[in-house]
Each structure stands twice: as structure tokens, then as C-alpha cells.
Scaffold this active site. Sequence first.
Site, PDB file in Angstrom:
ATOM      1  N   GLN A 254      -4.873 -31.982  53.315  1.00 16.14           N
ATOM      2  CA  GLN A 254      -6.010 -32.596  52.607  1.00 16.14           C
ATOM      3  C   GLN A 254      -5.488 -33.410  51.427  1.00 16.14           C
ATOM      4  O   GLN A 254      -6.252 -34.128  50.785  1.00 16.14           O
ATOM      5  CB  GLN A 254      -6.944 -31.509  52.076  1.00 16.14           C
ATOM      6  N   ASN A 255      -4.187 -33.270  51.142  1.00 15.81           N
ATOM      7  CA  ASN A 255      -3.641 -33.902  49.941  1.00 15.81           C
ATOM      8  C   ASN A 255      -3.393 -35.390  50.155  1.00 15.81           C
ATOM      9  O   ASN A 255      -2.971 -35.814  51.226  1.00 15.81           O
ATOM     10  CB  ASN A 255      -2.330 -33.211  49.532  1.00 15.81           C
TER      11      ASN A 255
ATOM     12  N   ASP B  21      -1.312 -36.960  48.017  1.00 13.77           N
ATOM     13  CA  ASP B  21       0.050 -37.228  47.536  1.00 13.77           C
ATOM     14  C   ASP B  21       0.982 -37.378  48.735  1.00 13.77           C
ATOM     15  O   ASP B  21       0.583 -37.157  49.890  1.00 13.77           O
ATOM     16  CB  ASP B  21       0.525 -36.119  46.562  1.00 13.77           C
TER      17      ASP B  21
ATOM     18  N   HIS C  90      -7.572 -36.699  54.296  1.00 12.73           N
ATOM     19  CA  HIS C  90      -8.357 -37.293  53.210  1.00 12.73           C
ATOM     20  C   HIS C  90      -7.738 -38.581  52.674  1.00 12.73           C
ATOM     21  O   HIS C  90      -8.084 -39.018  51.576  1.00 12.73           O
ATOM     22  CB  HIS C  90      -8.556 -36.285  52.074  1.00 12.73           C
TER      23      HIS C  90
HETATM   24  C1  BJW Z   1      -2.349 -22.306  44.624  1.00 13.86           C
HETATM   25  C2  BJW Z   1      -1.462 -22.603  43.611  1.00 13.86           C
HETATM   26  C3  BJW Z   1      -0.140 -22.280  43.871  1.00 13.86           C
HETATM   27  C4  BJW Z   1      -3.342 -23.187  42.880  1.00 13.86           C
HETATM   28  N1  BJW Z   1       0.191 -21.729  45.041  1.00 13.86           N
HETATM   29  N2  BJW Z   1      -1.996 -21.758  45.768  1.00 13.86           N
HETATM   30  C5  BJW Z   1     -23.195 -28.852  52.028  1.00 13.86           C
HETATM   31  C6  BJW Z   1     -22.671 -27.914  52.915  1.00 13.86           C
HETATM   32  C7  BJW Z   1     -21.563 -28.211  53.722  1.00 13.86           C
HETATM   33  C8  BJW Z   1     -20.943 -29.456  53.650  1.00 13.86           C
HETATM   34  C9  BJW Z   1     -21.472 -30.372  52.778  1.00 13.86           C
HETATM   35  C10 BJW Z   1     -22.579 -30.077  51.983  1.00 13.86           C
HETATM   36  N3  BJW Z   1     -22.857 -31.171  51.216  1.00 13.86           N
HETATM   37  C11 BJW Z   1     -21.943 -32.131  51.515  1.00 13.86           C
HETATM   38  C12 BJW Z   1     -21.111 -31.661  52.462  1.00 13.86           C
HETATM   39  C13 BJW Z   1     -19.933 -32.360  53.064  1.00 13.86           C
HETATM   40  C14 BJW Z   1     -18.826 -32.563  52.045  1.00 13.86           C
HETATM   41  C15 BJW Z   1     -18.477 -31.219  51.415  1.00 13.86           C
HETATM   42  O1  BJW Z   1     -17.758 -30.408  51.972  1.00 13.86           O
HETATM   43  N4  BJW Z   1     -18.951 -30.975  50.197  1.00 13.86           N
HETATM   44  C16 BJW Z   1     -18.701 -29.691  49.530  1.00 13.86           C
HETATM   45  C17 BJW Z   1     -18.491 -29.931  48.056  1.00 13.86           C
HETATM   46  C18 BJW Z   1     -19.814 -28.740  49.867  1.00 13.86           C
HETATM   47  N5  BJW Z   1     -17.683 -33.089  52.773  1.00 13.86           N
HETATM   48  C19 BJW Z   1     -17.546 -34.384  52.982  1.00 13.86           C
HETATM   49  O2  BJW Z   1     -18.341 -35.199  52.531  1.00 13.86           O
HETATM   50  C20 BJW Z   1     -16.389 -34.808  53.864  1.00 13.86           C
HETATM   51  N6  BJW Z   1     -16.872 -35.649  54.899  1.00 13.86           N
HETATM   52  C21 BJW Z   1     -17.721 -35.206  55.835  1.00 13.86           C
HETATM   53  O3  BJW Z   1     -18.149 -34.053  55.845  1.00 13.86           O
HETATM   54  O4  BJW Z   1     -18.034 -36.145  56.783  1.00 13.86           O
HETATM   55  C22 BJW Z   1     -18.974 -35.795  57.805  1.00 13.86           C
HETATM   56  C23 BJW Z   1     -18.376 -35.073  58.981  1.00 13.86           C
HETATM   57  C24 BJW Z   1     -19.211 -34.547  59.928  1.00 13.86           C
HETATM   58  C25 BJW Z   1     -18.702 -33.884  61.038  1.00 13.86           C
HETATM   59  C26 BJW Z   1     -17.344 -33.751  61.216  1.00 13.86           C
HETATM   60  C27 BJW Z   1     -16.509 -34.282  60.291  1.00 13.86           C
HETATM   61  C28 BJW Z   1     -17.042 -34.930  59.172  1.00 13.86           C
HETATM   62  C29 BJW Z   1     -15.379 -35.604  53.070  1.00 13.86           C
HETATM   63  C30 BJW Z   1     -14.661 -34.756  52.074  1.00 13.86           C
HETATM   64  C31 BJW Z   1     -13.761 -35.612  51.200  1.00 13.86           C
HETATM   65  C32 BJW Z   1     -13.008 -34.771  50.169  1.00 13.86           C
HETATM   66  N7  BJW Z   1     -12.414 -35.626  49.236  1.00 13.86           N
HETATM   67  C33 BJW Z   1     -11.645 -35.027  48.127  1.00 13.86           C
HETATM   68  C34 BJW Z   1     -11.341 -36.100  47.050  1.00 13.86           C
HETATM   69  C35 BJW Z   1     -10.584 -37.249  47.579  1.00 13.86           C
HETATM   70  C36 BJW Z   1      -9.124 -37.103  47.392  1.00 13.86           C
HETATM   71  C37 BJW Z   1      -8.675 -37.342  45.986  1.00 13.86           C
HETATM   72  O5  BJW Z   1      -9.320 -38.025  45.200  1.00 13.86           O
HETATM   73  O6  BJW Z   1      -7.608 -36.830  45.679  1.00 13.86           O
HETATM   74  O7  BJW Z   1     -10.477 -34.399  48.615  1.00 13.86           O
HETATM   75  S1  BJW Z   1     -12.519 -33.723  47.280  1.00 13.86           S
HETATM   76  C38 BJW Z   1     -11.102 -32.786  46.927  1.00 13.86           C
HETATM   77  O8  BJW Z   1     -11.320 -31.499  47.520  1.00 13.86           O
HETATM   78  C39 BJW Z   1      -9.925 -33.465  47.655  1.00 13.86           C
HETATM   79  C40 BJW Z   1      -9.283 -32.277  48.326  1.00 13.86           C
HETATM   80  O9  BJW Z   1      -8.526 -32.696  49.443  1.00 13.86           O
HETATM   81  C41 BJW Z   1     -10.452 -31.385  48.672  1.00 13.86           C
HETATM   82  C42 BJW Z   1     -10.091 -29.950  48.879  1.00 13.86           C
HETATM   83  O10 BJW Z   1      -9.610 -29.362  47.694  1.00 13.86           O
HETATM   84  P1  BJW Z   1      -8.414 -28.318  47.779  1.00 13.86           P
HETATM   85  O11 BJW Z   1      -7.212 -28.968  48.294  1.00 13.86           O
HETATM   86  O12 BJW Z   1      -8.882 -27.102  48.453  1.00 13.86           O
HETATM   87  O13 BJW Z   1      -8.141 -28.061  46.205  1.00 13.86           O
HETATM   88  P2  BJW Z   1      -8.860 -27.022  45.210  1.00 13.86           P
HETATM   89  O14 BJW Z   1      -8.500 -27.447  43.830  1.00 13.86           O
HETATM   90  O15 BJW Z   1     -10.287 -26.848  45.520  1.00 13.86           O
HETATM   91  O16 BJW Z   1      -8.161 -25.619  45.530  1.00 13.86           O
HETATM   92  C43 BJW Z   1      -6.807 -25.385  45.254  1.00 13.86           C
HETATM   93  C44 BJW Z   1      -6.462 -23.975  45.729  1.00 13.86           C
HETATM   94  O17 BJW Z   1      -5.068 -23.792  45.538  1.00 13.86           O
HETATM   95  C45 BJW Z   1      -7.188 -22.876  44.939  1.00 13.86           C
HETATM   96  O18 BJW Z   1      -7.712 -21.908  45.851  1.00 13.86           O
HETATM   97  C46 BJW Z   1      -6.088 -22.247  44.084  1.00 13.86           C
HETATM   98  O19 BJW Z   1      -6.239 -20.847  43.908  1.00 13.86           O
HETATM   99  C47 BJW Z   1      -4.861 -22.551  44.910  1.00 13.86           C
HETATM  100  N8  BJW Z   1      -3.637 -22.685  44.131  1.00 13.86           N
HETATM  101  N9  BJW Z   1      -2.184 -23.148  42.539  1.00 13.86           N
HETATM  102  C48 BJW Z   1      -0.800 -21.483  45.959  1.00 13.86           C
HETATM  103  N10 BJW Z   1       0.808 -22.507  42.923  1.00 13.86           N
END
Ligand code: BJW
Length: 229
Positions: free
Chosen positions: A91-92, A94, A109
Site C-alpha cells: 500500500q506504500n 515510497d 496505492h
Molecule cells: C508498525 C511499526 C513498526 C508502526 N513495525 N508495524 C466505509 C466502509 C468501507 C470502505 C469505505 C467506507 N467509506 C469509504 C470507503 C472506501 C475507502 C476506505 O477504505 N475508507 C476508510 C477510511 C474506511 N477506500 C477507498 O476509497 C479506496 N478505493 C476504493 O475503495 O475504491 C473502490 C473499490 C471497490 C471495489 C474494489 C476495489 C475498490 C482507495 C484507498 C486509497 C488509500 N489512499 C491512502 C493515501 C494515499 C497514499 C499517500 O498519500 O501516501 O493510502 S490512505 C493511507 O492509508 C495510504 C495507505 O496506503 C493506507 C493504509 O494505511 P496503512 O499503511 O495501514 O498505515 P497506518 O498508518 O494506518 O498503519 C500503520 C500500522 O503500522 C499501524 O497498525 C502501526 O501499529 C504499525 N506500525 N510502526 C511494525 N515499526
Amino acid sequence: MNIVILTGAGISAESGVPTFRAADGLWEGHRVEDVATPQAFRRNPTLVQQFYDQRRAHLGQVVPNAAHHALARLEAAWPKGNGFDFLLVTQNVDDLHDRAGHNHLVHMHGELNSALCTRCGAANPWRRPLLDNPPCPACRQPGGLRPDIVWFGEMPYHMDRIETALAAADLFVSIGTSGAVYPAAGFVAQAKAAGAHTLELNLEPSAGTPLFDEARHGPATQLVPAWVE
Ligand code: BJW
């Protein structure tokens, strides 16, 4: 034996790339949800271009860590063909997995080092700032380049390849992701439905922990090499 690995921001945290949902996950006071949407880009393109220009520039100051390198070693050692396959889904945005060395990697992403032309649709390799509205290298039209990032409400990349791999997975491993964003948050259920063993490696229990067969908690630079070796 087919393996699908999903990574999130936590795997890059110890390289110095901030995660999204930690206390320090703000950018100059803005929540990611306020800068990572098509609406935010329409409302304030300068702010959004600055956000991504800064993060792209920051890539030059960070390097892959022990967890990225361990996954690259795993891919290199994994047999391919004859019922064996490997897919790393990140998902990153980078480029730390790329720099660690992978041939079976998809960025669902998007990528900081790519610029998407809203006029011709070309994805261009890109290392420079976008704030100055440079022309598209493919169609030469000015002012149409945006970060090649999947924002909320947009369709993630490579979904067909990911869904096919999940449907055939024997092992699904999720590393450093909070499980807060779909469709990635649903991959564990899809892999399980296909009969895969599911493992979470994360700093702390996540929203999805109860869905996994097995969970190990701690920093990625310790957990991932220990699991790979
Ligand atoms: C460590 C650590 C260490 C720390 N060692 N671990 C309501 C219900 C369900 C879905 C939706 C809803 N309303 C809207 C939606 C859909 C929406 C969504 O999911 N929204 C939610 C907020 C609810 N999703 C979308 O819109 C996606 N598109 C979509 O659904 O299209 C339709 C579709 C339909 C059918 C099939 C397919 C698709 C698009 C999502 C786009 C996400 N974009 C982002 C930002 C862009 C990138 C950027 O600018 O950099 O992507 S959001 C952001 O979150 C980024 C990430 O990739 C993503 C996930 O985050 P991640 O990687 O999990 O990071 P964190 O910070 O949340 O967690 C880090 C974890 O690491 C933590 O648990 C820490 O504990 C841990 N950690 N240090 C190991 N050292």
C-alpha cells in the site's frame, strides 16, 4: 505453495517514513484524509502538490531497512512456477521495496516517483517537484500532471492480479498495516476464504487482528527477518 504478502506504512516506519494513523501522522496540521482526496486536489492543488513534492524529496533521505531486505531475500529464495508463486502487494507509495530488489511487487496505492497525466493518462517516471506545473513528457500538454497516487474514492491499481493471487493463496502475511483502509483491509478475509493460512506481523494489535489465524506483535525490523529466516 503460493504466498501473498501485504505491506503498509509500518514496514517503512523504522526507515523514517511517517505512518498515517499514528499521533505524528499529520502533515503540517492536515489529516491525510484532507489532502489525499480528488476533492482536496480540486480545492487546493498547490497544497496537495506540496504535500507530495515534500514526501517525494524525502525519499532521498531514507533507505530500506532490515524488514524490506528480508522480504527481498524471501522473494529471491522462493521457488516460482509448478505451483509456486510469490506476490508482494504494498500500500506504500515510497520506493523502499523497489530499492531492496523485487520482481513480483505491485504498488496498489500508486507511487511517489510517478506522475499521472490527467490529459493523456500516461504514468511518467517522476523525481522532480510537480508544483511548477511542468508539461507531460508523453503528450507535452502543460498543467495536467498530478501525483500518481490512489486517493480515497479512486480505484486501487492491479486489483485483477491481486484478486487472482489471493484466490490461489496458501499463505497470506500482512505486515505493518492498521487494516483501516479498504479494499486492502478485506484481503485477509479473501485469502482465508481461499483456504490460506493467515499471519499478521504488526507493532501492535490492529483492527483486523481477530481475523488472522496467527499474529505476532513487535517492530517490523525484528519480526520480519525472524519470520523469514
Ligand atoms: C508498525 C511499526 C513498526 C508502526 N513495525 N508495524 C466505509 C466502509 C468501507 C470502505 C469505505 C467506507 N467509506 C469509504 C470507503 C472506501 C475507502 C476506505 O477504505 N475508507 C476508510 C477510511 C474506511 N477506500 C477507498 O476509497 C479506496 N478505493 C476504493 O475503495 O475504491 C473502490 C473499490 C471497490 C471495489 C474494489 C476495489 C475498490 C482507495 C484507498 C486509497 C488509500 N489512499 C491512502 C493515501 C494515499 C497514499 C499517500 O498519500 O501516501 O493510502 S490512505 C493511507 O492509508 C495510504 C495507505 O496506503 C493506507 C493504509 O494505511 P496503512 O499503511 O495501514 O498505515 P497506518 O498508518 O494506518 O498503519 C500503520 C500500522 O503500522 C499501524 O497498525 C502501526 O501499529 C504499525 N506500525 N510502526 C511494525 N515499526
